[in-house]
Design a protein around this motif. Structure first.
Motif, short mmCIF file in Angstrom:
data_model
loop_
_atom_site.label_atom_id
_atom_site.label_comp_id
_atom_site.label_asym_id
_atom_site.label_seq_id
_atom_site.Cartn_x
_atom_site.Cartn_y
_atom_site.Cartn_z
N ARG A 146 0.83 -1.21 0.00
CA ARG A 146 0.00 0.00 0.00
C ARG A 146 0.86 1.26 0.00
NH1 ARG A 146 -2.85 -3.55 -1.02
NH2 ARG A 146 -4.97 -3.97 -0.36
N SER A 147 2.06 1.13 -0.54
CA SER A 147 2.94 2.30 -0.60
C SER A 147 2.30 3.35 -1.51
CB SER A 147 4.33 1.92 -1.11
OG SER A 147 4.26 1.46 -2.44
N ALA A 148 2.60 4.58 -1.23
CA ALA A 148 2.00 5.69 -1.98
C ALA A 148 2.26 5.56 -3.47
CB ALA A 148 2.54 7.03 -1.46
N GLU A 149 3.43 5.07 -3.82
CA GLU A 149 3.80 4.96 -5.22
C GLU A 149 2.88 4.01 -5.99
OE1 GLU A 149 7.81 3.46 -6.83
OE2 GLU A 149 8.27 5.21 -5.56
N VAL A 150 2.70 2.79 -5.46
CA VAL A 150 1.88 1.81 -6.18
C VAL A 150 0.40 2.17 -6.11
CG1 VAL A 150 3.56 -0.06 -6.00
CG2 VAL A 150 1.78 0.15 -4.27
N VAL A 151 -0.04 2.68 -4.98
CA VAL A 151 -1.44 3.09 -4.84
C VAL A 151 -1.74 4.21 -5.83
CG1 VAL A 151 -3.09 4.22 -3.29
CG2 VAL A 151 -1.70 2.30 -2.46
N SER A 152 -0.84 5.15 -5.94
CA SER A 152 -1.03 6.27 -6.87
C SER A 152 -1.05 5.78 -8.31
CB SER A 152 0.11 7.29 -6.67
OG SER A 152 0.00 8.31 -7.62
N GLU A 153 -0.15 4.86 -8.66
CA GLU A 153 -0.12 4.37 -10.04
C GLU A 153 -1.39 3.61 -10.41
OE1 GLU A 153 2.58 1.78 -13.16
OE2 GLU A 153 3.43 2.26 -11.20
N VAL A 154 -1.88 2.78 -9.50
CA VAL A 154 -3.11 2.04 -9.78
C VAL A 154 -4.29 3.00 -9.91
CG1 VAL A 154 -4.77 0.38 -8.85
CG2 VAL A 154 -2.32 -0.14 -8.82
N GLY A 155 -4.37 3.95 -8.98
CA GLY A 155 -5.46 4.94 -9.04
C GLY A 155 -5.40 5.76 -10.31
N ALA A 156 -4.20 6.18 -10.70
CA ALA A 156 -4.04 6.98 -11.92
C ALA A 156 -4.40 6.15 -13.16
CB ALA A 156 -2.61 7.50 -12.02
N THR A 157 -4.04 4.88 -13.14
CA THR A 157 -4.37 4.02 -14.28
C THR A 157 -5.87 3.83 -14.40
OG1 THR A 157 -2.24 2.88 -14.11
CG2 THR A 157 -3.99 1.74 -15.32
N CYS A 158 -6.54 3.60 -13.30
CA CYS A 158 -8.00 3.46 -13.33
C CYS A 158 -8.65 4.75 -13.83
CB CYS A 158 -8.53 3.07 -11.95
SG CYS A 158 -8.08 1.39 -11.47
N ALA A 159 -8.15 5.88 -13.37
CA ALA A 159 -8.69 7.16 -13.84
C ALA A 159 -8.42 7.35 -15.33
CB ALA A 159 -8.07 8.31 -13.05
N ALA A 160 -7.26 6.90 -15.80
CA ALA A 160 -6.94 7.01 -17.23
C ALA A 160 -7.86 6.12 -18.06
CB ALA A 160 -5.47 6.64 -17.46
N VAL A 161 -8.20 4.95 -17.54
CA VAL A 161 -9.13 4.06 -18.24
C VAL A 161 -10.49 4.75 -18.36
CG1 VAL A 161 -10.46 1.91 -18.05
CG2 VAL A 161 -7.98 1.89 -17.68
N VAL A 162 -10.96 5.32 -17.27
CA VAL A 162 -12.25 6.02 -17.29
C VAL A 162 -12.21 7.18 -18.29
CG1 VAL A 162 -13.82 7.45 -15.91
CG2 VAL A 162 -12.89 5.32 -14.95
N ARG A 163 -11.13 7.95 -18.30
CA ARG A 163 -11.00 9.07 -19.25
C ARG A 163 -10.99 8.57 -20.69
NH1 ARG A 163 -7.49 10.92 -15.59
NH2 ARG A 163 -5.66 10.24 -16.77
N ALA A 164 -10.29 7.49 -20.94
CA ALA A 164 -10.22 6.95 -22.31
C ALA A 164 -11.62 6.55 -22.79
CB ALA A 164 -9.29 5.74 -22.35
N VAL A 165 -12.39 5.92 -21.91
CA VAL A 165 -13.75 5.54 -22.27
C VAL A 165 -14.61 6.78 -22.47
CG1 VAL A 165 -15.85 4.39 -21.46
CG2 VAL A 165 -13.62 3.26 -21.21
N GLN A 166 -14.47 7.77 -21.59
CA GLN A 166 -15.26 9.00 -21.73
C GLN A 166 -14.96 9.71 -23.05
OE1 GLN A 166 -14.08 10.99 -18.09
NE2 GLN A 166 -15.96 10.36 -17.02
#
Length: 190
Positions: A146-166
């Motif tokens: 749950r380090s900030a680095e991996v949590v941030s990357e997963v969250g950013a990737t999920c947000a990028a997926v949502v943006r791509a679909v939008q």
């Protein structure tokens, strides 16, 4: 992990490839990347089938118009009244308008199916690439990191997926404008 089935096969493939990202997103409470794909789900093959049926119907109207016109020509050459000719021309014009509307609608259906197919395939490719790029961070989260680095990357990737679909969904606006003429009757019968 359960893989969701979509109408569009490319989105089903993408959902399968996003399964681990989805699991990591669930553990972190961030946007579900697979749920975002639902906004693009479509069945271009069904739309193409409908368009073909409309086109076939348009051909039937064209054939009926030709038969009608032949009957009118016979009636007019047989000394029928002028009012019959005027009425017949009106009906003939309506047949023609209906046939043109059917052909136009069928062509629009094919264009829409093709565009939806393109958008679904492009979105699938894009989100799969995003998930692949984040696979190390996703694995780390699933392993309990749950380090900030991996949590941030997963969250950013999920947000990028949502943006791509939008972005792909936003591209549908032009198609919606093409559908506007279909909201009114193609032919006003007299």
């Amino acid at each position: 992990m359960t893989v969701e089935v979509f109408e569009h096969p490319a989105l089903t493939t993408a959902a399968a490839q996003l399964a681990t990202l989805r699991a990591a997103a669930g553990r972190l409470g961030v946007a579900d990347p697979v749920a975002a794909l639902r906004h693009l789900d479509c069945s271009p093959s069904s739309i193409r089938t409908s368009a073909a049926a409309i086109d076939t119907g348009g051909l039937a109207v064209t054939a009926a118009q030709a038969e009608f016109r032949a009957g009118v020509d016979r009636a007019e050459n047989g000394g029928s009244a002028e009012t019959f000719g005027t009425w017949a021309d009106t009906v003939d014009g309506q047949y023609g308008a209906a046939a043109r509307a059917a052909a136009s609608t069928a062509a629009l259906g094919v264009r829409i199916a093709d565009r939806l197919d393109e958008l679904a395939v492009a979105a699938s490719e894009e989100v799969c690439a995003l998930a692949a790029a984040a696979s190390t961070a996703v694995s780390a989260v699933l392993d309990g990191d749950r380090s900030a680095e991996v949590v941030s990357e997963v969250g950013a990737t999920c947000a990028a997926v949502v943006r791509a679909v939008q972005e792909k969904v936003a591209a549908l606006t032009a198609l919606a404008a093409e559908l506007e003429p279909l909201t009114a009757p193609a032919v006003q019968l007299s």
